[in-house]
Design a protein around this motif. Structure first.
Motif, mmCIF file in Angstrom:
data_model
loop_
_atom_site.group_PDB
_atom_site.id
_atom_site.type_symbol
_atom_site.label_atom_id
_atom_site.label_comp_id
_atom_site.label_asym_id
_atom_site.label_seq_id
_atom_site.Cartn_x
_atom_site.Cartn_y
_atom_site.Cartn_z
ATOM 1 N N LEU A 67 0.828 -1.206 0.000
ATOM 2 C CA LEU A 67 0.000 0.000 0.000
ATOM 3 C C LEU A 67 0.863 1.257 0.000
ATOM 4 C CD1 LEU A 67 -3.006 -0.589 2.401
ATOM 5 C CD2 LEU A 67 -2.979 -0.430 -0.060
ATOM 6 N N LEU A 68 1.933 1.249 0.794
ATOM 7 C CA LEU A 68 2.829 2.404 0.854
ATOM 8 C C LEU A 68 3.400 2.712 -0.518
ATOM 9 C CD1 LEU A 68 4.934 2.014 4.112
ATOM 10 C CD2 LEU A 68 3.406 3.865 3.494
ATOM 11 N N ILE A 69 3.822 1.653 -1.241
ATOM 12 C CA ILE A 69 4.403 1.861 -2.576
ATOM 13 C C ILE A 69 3.370 2.492 -3.505
ATOM 14 C CG2 ILE A 69 5.300 0.663 -4.601
ATOM 15 C CD1 ILE A 69 6.721 -1.242 -2.746
ATOM 16 N N ILE A 70 2.131 1.989 -3.449
ATOM 17 C CA ILE A 70 1.068 2.561 -4.291
ATOM 18 C C ILE A 70 0.877 4.043 -3.963
ATOM 19 C CG2 ILE A 70 -1.370 2.445 -4.901
ATOM 20 C CD1 ILE A 70 -0.401 -0.072 -5.766
ATOM 21 N N PHE A 71 0.820 4.373 -2.672
ATOM 22 C CA PHE A 71 0.578 5.769 -2.295
ATOM 23 C C PHE A 71 1.735 6.658 -2.725
ATOM 24 C CE2 PHE A 71 -2.495 4.157 1.028
ATOM 25 C CZ PHE A 71 -3.590 4.585 0.309
ATOM 26 N N ILE A 72 2.956 6.144 -2.648
ATOM 27 C CA ILE A 72 4.098 6.953 -3.104
ATOM 28 C C ILE A 72 3.998 7.197 -4.606
ATOM 29 C CG2 ILE A 72 6.582 6.794 -3.558
ATOM 30 C CD1 ILE A 72 6.834 5.740 -0.730
ATOM 31 N N LEU A 73 3.594 6.141 -5.358
ATOM 32 C CA LEU A 73 3.463 6.309 -6.813
ATOM 33 C C LEU A 73 2.376 7.324 -7.153
ATOM 34 C CD1 LEU A 73 3.835 2.737 -8.300
ATOM 35 C CD2 LEU A 73 5.294 4.698 -8.651
ATOM 36 N N ILE A 74 1.332 7.430 -6.314
ATOM 37 C CA ILE A 74 0.262 8.388 -6.618
ATOM 38 C C ILE A 74 0.655 9.798 -6.189
ATOM 39 C CG2 ILE A 74 -2.116 9.033 -6.104
ATOM 40 C CD1 ILE A 74 -2.718 6.067 -5.756
#
Lengths: 121, 164
Positions: A67-74
């Protein structure tokens, strides 16, 4: 389990190398826009690799890491876009080697945009 | 179309909640489900962007392909910028260029702009209708067509199928 930990450690190390290069870039680049570039690029992969490595080392929190990786990408591109846009609109000085500036030409043709643009798309 | 955006929002929120909790007990599922439905009902009126997502098999396939293309470009981008940083001559040639997109949907344009920001030496500074203004760390093109070809088209051919 041990091998997974070692692989994770190496991936985290690779990520920190990218973060280090990003920091060096922040010092070396000539103006605010190129600095934002380096700050976005190198830190995205650096952070993703570091988190991925940690996820391999501690598999019980892998879901949260994902989830953290997704949020960083967004969020990462959005924040750097807004920083660059604001910097251009308040007229931060560009580096002398800047070759072309289509955005300034565009904004000069639209005087109403220069004062204030309440809604960012 | 309200139903579709409501469902997409609910499912997204619920999935995030379950992954965050990391367990599948009845209490967790019940709380998450209820909160996801209430939040979606409250915010559904303003989330019409989700209705622009197409859910045909081809669109789903292209979404998966897009993740891989994006990852490849992301790694390329990082190596490229890292190379410039460590090179003693600092080989940069920055400038603001203009490109045009064929995408019409809001969410498609948003994802395109985000992808451009995360890939080789480009940073979206301003978007105005179908014109995107991009800060490029190493300007190579010269006119709008050439720049568009070099920056946008890798992503656009996938996003066109997914969002139109």
């Amino acid at each position: 389990m041990e091998t997974l930990k070692i692989i994770g450690a190496f991936i985290t190390l690779a990520g920190s190398v990218f973060l280090l290069l990003g920091s060096i870039g922040l010092i070396r680049m000539p103006d605010v826009f190129t600095r934002i570039q380096v700050g976005t690029k190198a830190s995205t992969l650096g952070t993703i690799l570091s988190l991925f490595g940690i996820g391999l080392m501690f598999t019980e929190i892998a879901g949260k890491i994902f989830l953290l990786i997704i949020f960083i990408l967004i969020t990462n591109p959005v924040s750097s876009h807004m920083l660059a846009r604001a910097a251009h609109y308040i007229g931060v000085k560009k580096a002398d080697i800047t070759v072309v500036d289509k955005l300034s030409e565009f904004r000069e043709k639209q005087p109403e945009n220069n004062a204030q643009k309440p809604e960012a798309e | 179309m309200r139903i579709k955006s409501f469902l997409i929002l609910t499912i997204t929120l619920f999935t995030i909640w379950v992954i965050l909790n990391g367990k599948l007990t009845p209490e967790v599922l019940l709380t998450g489900g209820l909160v996801a439905i209430v939040v979606s009902l409250l915010f559904c009126r303003t989330c019409e962007v989700f209705t622009e997502i197409r859910l045909t098999p081809k669109a789903v396939l292209y979404s998966v392909l897009y993740v891989f293309v994006f990852m490849r470009e992301l790694v390329k981008s990082n190596l490229d910028v890292a190379g410039r940083v460590v090179s003693p001559k600092l080989p940069i040639n920055p400038g603001f260029v203009e490109v045009k997109t064929k995408l019409h949907s809001k969410i498609g344009r948003m994802i395109l702009a985000n992808s451009i920001t995360l890939t080789p030496g480009t940073l979206t500074v301003e978007i105005n209708d179908d014109r995107l203004f991009i800060h490029w760390i190493d300007v190579q093109g010269g006119n709008i067509e050439k720049d568009t070809e070099m920056i946008v088209q890798t992503f656009e051919k996938y996003l066109e199928v997914i969002y139109g």
